[in-house]
Design a protein around this motif. Sequence first.
Motif, PDB file in Angstrom:
ATOM      1  N   UNK A  45      10.579  42.414  49.632  1.00  0.00           N
ATOM      2  CA  UNK A  45       9.889  42.696  48.378  1.00  0.00           C
ATOM      3  C   UNK A  45       8.438  42.989  48.743  1.00  0.00           C
ATOM      4  N   UNK A  46       8.007  44.198  48.503  1.00  0.00           N
ATOM      5  CA  UNK A  46       6.637  44.599  48.808  1.00  0.00           C
ATOM      6  C   UNK A  46       5.811  44.494  47.535  1.00  0.00           C
ATOM      7  N   UNK A  47       4.782  43.660  47.582  1.00  0.00           N
ATOM      8  CA  UNK A  47       3.937  43.411  46.414  1.00  0.00           C
ATOM      9  C   UNK A  47       2.570  44.040  46.650  1.00  0.00           C
ATOM     10  N   UNK A  48       2.182  44.920  45.767  1.00  0.00           N
ATOM     11  CA  UNK A  48       0.885  45.591  45.870  1.00  0.00           C
ATOM     12  C   UNK A  48      -0.211  44.743  45.224  1.00  0.00           C
ATOM     13  N   UNK A  49      -1.474  44.965  45.603  1.00  0.00           N
ATOM     14  CA  UNK A  49      -2.567  44.204  44.986  1.00  0.00           C
ATOM     15  C   UNK A  49      -2.611  44.311  43.462  1.00  0.00           C
ATOM     16  N   UNK A  50      -2.111  45.416  42.897  1.00  0.00           N
ATOM     17  CA  UNK A  50      -2.099  45.559  41.445  1.00  0.00           C
ATOM     18  C   UNK A  50      -0.894  44.877  40.793  1.00  0.00           C
ATOM     19  N   UNK A  51      -0.058  44.228  41.612  1.00  0.00           N
ATOM     20  CA  UNK A  51       1.093  43.504  41.078  1.00  0.00           C
ATOM     21  C   UNK A  51       2.398  44.289  41.089  1.00  0.00           C
ATOM     22  N   UNK A  52       2.326  45.587  41.368  1.00  0.00           N
ATOM     23  CA  UNK A  52       3.565  46.376  41.427  1.00  0.00           C
ATOM     24  C   UNK A  52       4.450  45.889  42.580  1.00  0.00           C
ATOM     25  N   UNK A  53       5.747  45.925  42.347  1.00  0.00           N
ATOM     26  CA  UNK A  53       6.702  45.463  43.351  1.00  0.00           C
ATOM     27  C   UNK A  53       7.698  46.554  43.705  1.00  0.00           C
ATOM     28  N   UNK A  54       8.071  46.564  44.969  1.00  0.00           N
ATOM     29  CA  UNK A  54       9.143  47.447  45.457  1.00  0.00           C
ATOM     30  C   UNK A  54      10.070  46.588  46.303  1.00  0.00           C
ATOM     31  N   UNK A  55      11.350  46.619  46.013  1.00  0.00           N
ATOM     32  CA  UNK A  55      12.290  45.812  46.794  1.00  0.00           C
ATOM     33  C   UNK A  55      13.371  46.694  47.394  1.00  0.00           C
ATOM     34  N   UNK A  56      13.890  46.229  48.516  1.00  0.00           N
ATOM     35  CA  UNK A  56      14.951  46.982  49.172  1.00  0.00           C
ATOM     36  C   UNK A  56      15.802  46.027  49.999  1.00  0.00           C
ATOM     37  N   UNK A  57      17.069  46.311  50.047  1.00  0.00           N
ATOM     38  CA  UNK A  57      18.004  45.547  50.863  1.00  0.00           C
ATOM     39  C   UNK A  57      18.828  46.530  51.683  1.00  0.00           C
ATOM     40  N   UNK A  58      18.915  46.283  52.982  1.00  0.00           N
ATOM     41  CA  UNK A  58      19.674  47.214  53.828  1.00  0.00           C
ATOM     42  C   UNK A  58      20.496  46.451  54.858  1.00  0.00           C
ATOM     43  N   UNK A  59      21.719  46.907  55.020  1.00  0.00           N
ATOM     44  CA  UNK A  59      22.575  46.406  56.084  1.00  0.00           C
ATOM     45  C   UNK A  59      22.314  47.240  57.333  1.00  0.00           C
ATOM     46  N   UNK A  60      22.410  46.604  58.491  1.00  0.00           N
ATOM     47  CA  UNK A  60      22.104  47.261  59.755  1.00  0.00           C
ATOM     48  C   UNK A  60      23.215  46.973  60.760  1.00  0.00           C
ATOM     49  N   UNK A  61      23.654  48.014  61.431  1.00  0.00           N
ATOM     50  CA  UNK A  61      24.650  47.859  62.482  1.00  0.00           C
ATOM     51  C   UNK A  61      23.958  47.315  63.733  1.00  0.00           C
ATOM     52  N   UNK A  62      24.293  46.096  64.156  1.00  0.00           N
ATOM     53  CA  UNK A  62      23.587  45.514  65.295  1.00  0.00           C
ATOM     54  C   UNK A  62      24.041  46.067  66.638  1.00  0.00           C
ATOM     55  N   UNK A  63      25.110  46.849  66.632  1.00  0.00           N
ATOM     56  CA  UNK A  63      25.717  47.462  67.831  1.00  0.00           C
ATOM     57  C   UNK A  63      26.355  46.428  68.755  1.00  0.00           C
ATOM     58  N   UNK A  64      26.422  45.185  68.299  1.00  0.00           N
ATOM     59  CA  UNK A  64      27.129  44.135  69.039  1.00  0.00           C
ATOM     60  C   UNK A  64      27.993  43.367  68.039  1.00  0.00           C
ATOM     61  N   UNK A  65      28.928  42.605  68.557  1.00  0.00           N
ATOM     62  CA  UNK A  65      29.794  41.801  67.705  1.00  0.00           C
ATOM     63  C   UNK A  65      28.988  40.723  66.986  1.00  0.00           C
ATOM     64  N   UNK A  66      29.262  40.554  65.696  1.00  0.00           N
ATOM     65  CA  UNK A  66      28.641  39.466  64.931  1.00  0.00           C
ATOM     66  C   UNK A  66      29.504  38.221  65.132  1.00  0.00           C
ATOM     67  N   UNK A  67      28.987  37.190  65.773  1.00  0.00           N
ATOM     68  CA  UNK A  67      29.799  35.994  66.018  1.00  0.00           C
ATOM     69  C   UNK A  67      30.326  35.394  64.711  1.00  0.00           C
ATOM     70  N   UNK A  68      31.519  34.820  64.794  1.00  0.00           N
ATOM     71  CA  UNK A  68      32.160  34.260  63.605  1.00  0.00           C
ATOM     72  C   UNK A  68      31.306  33.182  62.963  1.00  0.00           C
ATOM     73  N   UNK A  69      30.616  32.391  63.777  1.00  0.00           N
ATOM     74  CA  UNK A  69      29.795  31.322  63.201  1.00  0.00           C
ATOM     75  C   UNK A  69      28.615  31.874  62.408  1.00  0.00           C
TER      76      UNK A  69
END
Length: 256
Positions: free
Chosen positions: A32-56
Amino acid sequence: MKLNLKNPIIFFDLETTGIDVAKDRIVELCYIKVEPNGNEESRSMRINPTVHIPEQASAVHGIYDSDVQDCPTFKEVASMLAKTFSGCDLAGFNSNRFDIPLLVEEFMRAGVLLDLSKRKFVDVQNIYHKLERRTLVAAYKYYCGKDLENAHSALADTRATYEVLMAQLDKYPNDLKNDVAFLAEYSRMTNNVDYAGRLVYNDKGEEIINFGKYKGKRVQDVLNSDPGYYGWVQGADFSLNTKYVFTQLRLKYAMK
């Protein structure tokens, strides 16, 4: 309460393949990017880590290999993220110890420069631990009076961290100032030279080793007394940033 800002500030959270800053990879990044004037921009992104994600790890954040197989790699989004983060102060929950060092490591692996040398880091967990000493779920309940649903979802944790900081400013007006520079200093537990805290400054501003057999010793003294130690650090399982900083210190003291 509105956060008093001189620069934009980015609240962010990472979900990863594990907790090793030197080895593990990001699988989700939310901010969540908050500007000095109070405006907000949010973003969510999934990323391929190029390695196996451990089960735990998947058991904690619910993200599996199949969820990210068609997502971009960090290298593919690094330049875009560097532009987004450029000139912004950073805030998170346990971010000084984990999220910021791991984020910097990913940028270094991608070969993209993210200069954070003049940025301020606000770690909401450190503020909480200094004043109440609990977890994000407990902090959210304590300060905001709400249960944190979807805990360990990066976006939920990021929003909760932002709300907790606002509530902390309301609750502790005599202890906290609505000023990012103050909050960054207050939430700092150690004065790190590198992001992972393997090297720290002492009260004289000298670089001190913060691990292993030379813990508490000045870097300059160790480099002089044990020249092979530098080579050991470079070959050991430390983060790229730690190795880079150690190299800069070696060059610095070689010139004296």
